[in-house]
Design an enzyme around this catalytic site. Structure first.
Site, PDB file in Angstrom:
ATOM      1  N   ARG A 207      14.866   0.705 -14.091  1.00  0.00           N
ATOM      2  CA  ARG A 207      13.784  -0.292 -14.043  1.00  0.00           C
ATOM      3  C   ARG A 207      14.346  -1.711 -13.954  1.00  0.00           C
ATOM      4  O   ARG A 207      13.772  -2.575 -13.304  1.00  0.00           O
ATOM      5  CB  ARG A 207      12.862  -0.123 -15.254  1.00  0.00           C
ATOM      6  CG  ARG A 207      11.973   1.123 -15.114  1.00  0.00           C
ATOM      7  CD  ARG A 207      11.463   1.642 -16.445  1.00  0.00           C
ATOM      8  NE  ARG A 207      10.607   0.699 -17.115  1.00  0.00           N
ATOM      9  CZ  ARG A 207      10.415   0.665 -18.444  1.00  0.00           C
ATOM     10  NH1 ARG A 207      11.034   1.529 -19.228  1.00  0.00           N
ATOM     11  NH2 ARG A 207       9.609  -0.213 -18.963  1.00  0.00           N
TER      12      ARG A 207
ATOM     13  N   ARG B  22       4.460  -7.537  -8.825  1.00  0.00           N
ATOM     14  CA  ARG B  22       5.849  -7.130  -8.989  1.00  0.00           C
ATOM     15  C   ARG B  22       6.600  -7.103  -7.667  1.00  0.00           C
ATOM     16  O   ARG B  22       7.790  -6.788  -7.649  1.00  0.00           O
ATOM     17  CB  ARG B  22       5.900  -5.727  -9.602  1.00  0.00           C
ATOM     18  CG  ARG B  22       6.035  -5.711 -11.124  1.00  0.00           C
ATOM     19  CD  ARG B  22       5.866  -4.265 -11.582  1.00  0.00           C
ATOM     20  NE  ARG B  22       6.660  -3.925 -12.722  1.00  0.00           N
ATOM     21  CZ  ARG B  22       6.159  -3.797 -13.957  1.00  0.00           C
ATOM     22  NH1 ARG B  22       4.891  -4.022 -14.205  1.00  0.00           N
ATOM     23  NH2 ARG B  22       6.939  -3.432 -14.944  1.00  0.00           N
TER      24      ARG B  22
ATOM     25  N   ARG C  19      10.857   0.122 -28.702  1.00  0.00           N
ATOM     26  CA  ARG C  19       9.418  -0.142 -28.533  1.00  0.00           C
ATOM     27  C   ARG C  19       8.596   1.086 -28.911  1.00  0.00           C
ATOM     28  O   ARG C  19       8.913   2.215 -28.529  1.00  0.00           O
ATOM     29  CB  ARG C  19       9.112  -0.512 -27.071  1.00  0.00           C
ATOM     30  CG  ARG C  19       7.625  -0.558 -26.765  1.00  0.00           C
ATOM     31  CD  ARG C  19       7.280  -1.349 -25.542  1.00  0.00           C
ATOM     32  NE  ARG C  19       7.748  -0.783 -24.291  1.00  0.00           N
ATOM     33  CZ  ARG C  19       7.607  -1.387 -23.108  1.00  0.00           C
ATOM     34  NH1 ARG C  19       7.028  -2.564 -23.019  1.00  0.00           N
ATOM     35  NH2 ARG C  19       8.061  -0.816 -22.022  1.00  0.00           N
TER      36      ARG C  19
HETATM   37  P1  ADP Z   1       6.940  -6.081 -21.671  1.00  0.00           P
HETATM   38  O1  ADP Z   1       5.441  -5.995 -21.669  1.00  0.00           O
HETATM   39  O2  ADP Z   1       7.446  -7.341 -21.022  1.00  0.00           O
HETATM   40  O3  ADP Z   1       7.605  -4.861 -21.099  1.00  0.00           O
HETATM   41  P2  ADP Z   1       6.673  -5.863 -24.570  1.00  0.00           P
HETATM   42  O4  ADP Z   1       5.754  -6.969 -24.926  1.00  0.00           O
HETATM   43  O5  ADP Z   1       6.150  -4.480 -24.582  1.00  0.00           O
HETATM   44  O6  ADP Z   1       7.421  -6.186 -23.176  1.00  0.00           O
HETATM   45  O7  ADP Z   1       7.909  -5.971 -25.564  1.00  0.00           O
HETATM   46  C1  ADP Z   1       8.960  -4.997 -25.543  1.00  0.00           C
HETATM   47  C2  ADP Z   1       9.392  -4.693 -26.984  1.00  0.00           C
HETATM   48  O8  ADP Z   1      10.058  -5.835 -27.533  1.00  0.00           O
HETATM   49  C3  ADP Z   1       8.236  -4.387 -27.911  1.00  0.00           C
HETATM   50  O9  ADP Z   1       8.673  -3.378 -28.802  1.00  0.00           O
HETATM   51  C4  ADP Z   1       7.988  -5.690 -28.650  1.00  0.00           C
HETATM   52  O10 ADP Z   1       7.520  -5.474 -29.980  1.00  0.00           O
HETATM   53  C5  ADP Z   1       9.364  -6.333 -28.671  1.00  0.00           C
HETATM   54  N1  ADP Z   1       9.342  -7.790 -28.524  1.00  0.00           N
HETATM   55  C6  ADP Z   1       8.489  -8.539 -27.764  1.00  0.00           C
HETATM   56  N2  ADP Z   1       8.795  -9.855 -27.863  1.00  0.00           N
HETATM   57  C7  ADP Z   1       9.884  -9.939 -28.677  1.00  0.00           C
HETATM   58  C8  ADP Z   1      10.669 -11.027 -29.169  1.00  0.00           C
HETATM   59  N3  ADP Z   1      10.403 -12.294 -28.828  1.00  0.00           N
HETATM   60  N4  ADP Z   1      11.709 -10.742 -29.984  1.00  0.00           N
HETATM   61  C9  ADP Z   1      11.987  -9.448 -30.335  1.00  0.00           C
HETATM   62  N5  ADP Z   1      11.274  -8.378 -29.910  1.00  0.00           N
HETATM   63  C10 ADP Z   1      10.231  -8.619 -29.095  1.00  0.00           C
HETATM   64  P1  ADP Z   2       7.185  -2.720 -18.498  1.00  0.00           P
HETATM   65  O1  ADP Z   2       6.404  -3.928 -18.879  1.00  0.00           O
HETATM   66  O2  ADP Z   2       7.945  -2.116 -19.598  1.00  0.00           O
HETATM   67  O3  ADP Z   2       7.998  -2.923 -17.269  1.00  0.00           O
HETATM   68  P2  ADP Z   2       4.736  -1.549 -17.446  1.00  0.00           P
HETATM   69  O4  ADP Z   2       3.926  -0.900 -18.482  1.00  0.00           O
HETATM   70  O5  ADP Z   2       4.329  -2.878 -16.956  1.00  0.00           O
HETATM   71  O6  ADP Z   2       6.204  -1.572 -18.053  1.00  0.00           O
HETATM   72  O7  ADP Z   2       4.898  -0.595 -16.186  1.00  0.00           O
HETATM   73  C1  ADP Z   2       5.255   0.757 -16.340  1.00  0.00           C
HETATM   74  C2  ADP Z   2       5.440   1.389 -14.974  1.00  0.00           C
HETATM   75  O8  ADP Z   2       4.182   1.337 -14.260  1.00  0.00           O
HETATM   76  C3  ADP Z   2       6.425   0.681 -14.047  1.00  0.00           C
HETATM   77  O9  ADP Z   2       7.765   1.101 -14.243  1.00  0.00           O
HETATM   78  C4  ADP Z   2       5.891   1.106 -12.659  1.00  0.00           C
HETATM   79  O10 ADP Z   2       6.243   2.433 -12.357  1.00  0.00           O
HETATM   80  C5  ADP Z   2       4.383   1.058 -12.878  1.00  0.00           C
HETATM   81  N1  ADP Z   2       3.830  -0.271 -12.564  1.00  0.00           N
HETATM   82  C6  ADP Z   2       3.242  -1.140 -13.442  1.00  0.00           C
HETATM   83  N2  ADP Z   2       2.846  -2.250 -12.810  1.00  0.00           N
HETATM   84  C7  ADP Z   2       3.186  -2.101 -11.495  1.00  0.00           C
HETATM   85  C8  ADP Z   2       3.068  -2.914 -10.335  1.00  0.00           C
HETATM   86  N3  ADP Z   2       2.517  -4.139 -10.386  1.00  0.00           N
HETATM   87  N4  ADP Z   2       3.550  -2.422  -9.174  1.00  0.00           N
HETATM   88  C9  ADP Z   2       4.088  -1.204  -9.095  1.00  0.00           C
HETATM   89  N5  ADP Z   2       4.254  -0.397 -10.148  1.00  0.00           N
HETATM   90  C10 ADP Z   2       3.802  -0.826 -11.343  1.00  0.00           C
END
Ligand code: ADP
Ligand code: ADP
Ligand code: ZN
Length: 215
Positions: free
Chosen positions: A171, A88, A127
C-alpha cells in the site's frame, strides 16, 4: 467547507476526519469505509472490490468515482464535506473537480498529513477499529479501555485484514506511485496545505483547525 485529507495509509486521515466532523458538523466521506461496507454486504461491487483491497491495490477509478459522486449529491453535503481517502489518483482528482464544477463549486482546501514510513507501519500494525460503531483506536497511541472493547459502544475491536505488514508495504508503494503525484497537483492549484502528522493526535487536530480558520 469542502475539504480533502490527503496522506499515506496510517497518516491519521480517518482519526482527524472524525474529529473534524464533531467540530464542524459536516460529513466524513471515507471511500475505504464505503468499500468495506459493500464487501461486508457482499454487493456485486463489494465482491469485486475485495480482491483489490486484500492485495493492497487501488480499486478501479470508475468504481470509486461512481460511489463518491453519488454520495456528494446527498443533501448533507451541501454545506461541505471531508473527503478521507479520495481522491487517490490523478483521474479521481480530475473527476472530483468536474463533479464540483458541474455544481458550480470548488474545493476549499487539501490538507496533506506528512508522516514517515516506519511510523506509518507502526500505526497500521497497531490500528484497531470498533466493529460496531467504526471508532478507530491504536493499541499504543490511542488505546481502548482496559477491557479491550470500544470505549464508546462496548463493541469488539477488529484488526483489518489489510493491516498486515506485507500488504502495508504494498500500500505504501501504491501510495508513492499513484497518490503522491496529487501533492503537486493540488500545490499547483494553490490548495495544498502540508501539516506535520508526526505530532500527537490532539496537536495535529489543533494545527488543522488553525490552518482552516486562517484560510
Ligand atoms: P488513515 O485513515 O490515514 O489510514 P488512521 O486515522 O486510521 O489513518 O490512523 C492510523 C492509526 O494510527 C490508528 O490506529 C490511529 O489511532 C493512529 N494514529 C492516528 N493519528 C496518530 C498520531 N498523530 N499519533 C499516533 N497515532 C496516530
Ligand atoms: P488507509 O487509509 O489505511 O489507506 P482506506 O480505508 O482508505 O485505508 O482504504 C482501504 C482500501 O480501500 C485501499 O487499500 C484500496 O484498496 C481501497 N480504496 C479506498 N479508497 C480508494 C480510492 N479512492 N481509490 C481506490 N481504492 C480505494
Ligand atoms: Zn464502538
Amino acid at each position: 467547507m469542502k475539504l480533502v485529507l490527503l496522506g499515506p495509509p496510517g497518516a491519521g486521515k480517518g482519526t482527524q476526519a472524525a474529529m473534524l466532523v464533531e467540530k464542524f458538523g459536516i460529513p466524513q466521506i471515507s471511500t475505504g469505509d464505503m468499500l468495506r461496507a459493500a464487501v461486508r454486504d457482499q454487493t456485486p461491487m463489494g465482491i469485486k472490490a475485495k480482491e483489490y483491497m486484500d492485495a493492497g491495490e487501488l480499486v478501479p477509478d470508475g468504481v470509486v468515482v461512481g460511489i463518491v459522486c453519488e454520495r456528494l449529491q446527498q443533501d448533507d453535503c451541501r454545506d461541505g464535506f471531508i473527503l478521507d481517502g479520495f481522491p487517490r489518483t490523478v483521474q479521481q482528482a480530475d473527476a472530483l473537480r468536474q463533479t464540483l464544477s458541474d455544481k458550480g463549486t470548488l474545493l476549499d482546501s487539501v490538507i496533506s498529513l506528512e508522516v514517515n514510513t516506519e511510523s506509518l507501519v507502526e500505526r497500521l500494525t497497531g490500528r484497531r477499529t470498533c466493529g460496531a460503531c467504526g471508532k478507530g483506536y491504536h493499541l499504543k497511541f490511542d488505546p481502548p479501555g482496559s477491557d479491550g472493547r470500544c470505549s464508546v459502544c462496548g463493541g469488539e475491536l477488529v484488526h483489518r485484514d489489510d493491516d498486515q505488514e506485507v500488504t502495508i508495504r504494498n500500500r505504501m508503494d501504491v501510495y508513492h506511485q499513484q497518490t503522491a503525484p496529487l501533492e503537486d497537483y493540488y500545490r499547483q492549484e494553490g490548495l495544498l496545505q502540508a501539516i506535520d502528522g508526526m505530532d500527537e493526535i490532539a496537536t495535529v487536530q489543533q494545527k488543522i483547525v488553525s490552518v482552516l480558520q486562517a484560510g
